[in-house]
Design an enzyme around this catalytic site. Structure first.
Site: not given
Length: 487
Positions: A300, A303, A332, A367, A385, A408
């Site tokens: 993690e 990341w 969208w 998370n 988004w 996102w």
């Protein structure tokens, strides 16, 4: 001047690195300079334009106040300057450097585009008056650009980045740097700071800034988070005791099984090196293998590293643009009514509503739930988004641009190494799998507390709770069709 010091007077420009221990810029300044001072520059108009909200700014200021006290113990004064915008920083630092006869400026590098432009302008401005500027790698383990593909390009996919990253790190232990030495008290320092008032430098750090509201504190905690380096170190020690169970328990929001270090990492009250060093010590120096919990958590943290490297390599990510250009053609929805229901936790989908209410009440979200609510907004509601990304930045106490943008775009299938467009999180199955008894839902959606463990995930019609904002199955099918048409 003593021969051991390269400079007489050094200034440490603090940003999101609010700690004494393992602070590269602070350490290097103390090693290089006979005397050092620290300066923090708040730029509320720019921060607002970056969508940074009250929680993250209030926490930053609270951590800064705690750091000021800690630095004072080492005879290092910390000054505060408020300027509306980044663009004013180079001129202000030039004036300060001239008037206070600063010999060198030290700071830790920042990587979002506007921060990089600001820092480049500062370097050029101070170069004109012969004041060197040193930016150190501190927010990441490796400087962005240090991990390249065989063809010399930045990695766009996480798994090969992770392999190359671990190989590049080798046997590094990432031992934290010590605190800066205690500065000598003599006649030089008082004469240096005598002109502080002329530059609006103050030693009183405000509770809030122009354009920002104060976040209520209870028992010295903001939204349940105790600020500062000591609190961060305590949290790391606590997590050390529970880390072995991280891989098995991290996805269950009713269990306190995550590190909860993200607010401290974001403002720099703890360093990435301190976290990695602890984990590697527990895992015999291994990034993979060994304890499942330790290796999962290290993954993690990689990341986090990956997303920071990405924004440095692809500046368009800092310009509200998707990594995949073709996804800008997605039609969208911009339904403000649907978006407000999502924001307020009134969608009629219990796990989504519980997660959004957790965010609104605590400034933080688990998370697993960040992925669920992001998928729901961008796929089931097909809302841009960027609206969700902005809302998170405004509400999260750990609002980090790189990680937030990366998360996102991952959920919306617009980013690098994103979830395939045809994979859409089903909020009901996610709820049943990770909050089986509805404990988390009951905590944040009290109007559903009396329902059974089965009903609470998909409640029957009720006057106290709204019907679902959309048909999850039909909206999933529509989103897949929309994304498929882009191919």
């Amino acid at each position: 001047m003593s021969a051991e010091f390269a400079f007489q007077r050094g200034l440490v420009w603090l940003r999101n690195d609010l700690r004494r221990q393992d602070n590269t810029a602070l350490y290097r300044a103390a090693k290089s300079c006979r005397h050092i001072a620290a300066l923090f520059i708040a730029c509320p108009q720019t921060w607002r334009s970056h969508d940074e909200g009250d929680p993250v700014v209030a926490f930053r200021l609270a951590c800064l106040r705690e750091l000021q006290q800690g630095l004072a113990e080492r005879n290092i004064p910390l000054y505060f300057l408020e300027l509306p915008k980044f663009e004013q920083v180079p001129k202000a630092l030039t004036q300060i450097a001239r008037r206070l006869e600063i010999d060198a400026l030290f700071a830790n590098a920042e990587y979002p585009l506007n921060e990089w432009r600001r820092d480049t302008a500062v370097r050029e401005a101070l170069k004109k008056i012969d004041v060197p500027v040193e930016y150190s790698t501190d927010r990441t383990l490796l400087p962005p650009g240090a991990v390249k593909t065989g063809s010399g390009d930045a990695y766009k996919v996480f798994t090969p980045f992770k392999r190359a990253f671990i190989e590049r790190c080798g046997g590094s232990e990432f031992a934290p740097l010590p605190q800066p030495r205690v500065m000598d008290e003599d006649k030089v320092w008082p004469s240096w700071i005598a002109v502080e008032a002329a530059h609006n430098l103050v030693q009183t750090i405000p509770d809030q800034l122009r354009g920002y509201g104060a976040v209520p504190a209870k028992n010295g905690q903001l939204l349940g988070w105790k600020p500062g380096e000591k609190a961060a170190a305590k949290r790391l020690r606590q997590f050390r005791e529970d880390i072995d169970g991280y891989a098995d328990e991290r996805d269950f929001p009713a269990i306190d099984a995550t590190s909860r270090l993200s607010p401290y990492l974001n403002c720099g009250a703890i360093s990435i090196r301190q976290c990695v060093h602890m984990a590697l010590q527990l895992n015999a120096g291994q990034w993979t293998g060994g304890s499942d919990g330790v290796s999962c958590w290290l993954g993690e943290l990689i990341w986090r590293e990956f997303y920071t490297h990405l924004i440095a390599a692809f500046p368009r990510l800092c310009m509200h643009r998707p990594f995949k250009p073709e996804t800008d053609k997605v039609p969208w929805s911009y339904s403000e009514a649907d978006f407000k229901r999502w924001c307020r936790g009134k969608t009629g989908v219990p796990i989504v509503d519980a997660a959004m209410r957790q965010l609104n009440q605590t400034g933080w979200m688990h998370n697993r739930l960040r992925m669920v609510v992001a998928s729901f907004l961008s796929k089931n509601l097909l809302i841009d988004w960027r609206w969700g990304e902005r809302y998170f930045m405004q509400k999260l106490i750990d609002a980090d641009f790189a990680a937030n943008n990366g998360g996102w775009q991952w959920a919306a299938s617009t980013g690098t190494d994103a979830v395939p467009y045809f994979r859409v999180f089903n909020p009901y199955s996610q709820s049943k799998k990770f909050d089986r008894r509805g404990e988390f839902i009951r905590e944040f959606v009290p109007e559903l507390r009396e329902l059974s463990d089965d009903e609470i995930h998909c409640p029957p019609p009720s006057a106290d709770y709204p019907p679902p904002i959309c048909d999850v199955g039909q909206s999933r099918k529509h989103a897949i069709e929309v994304f498929a048409s882009l191919r």
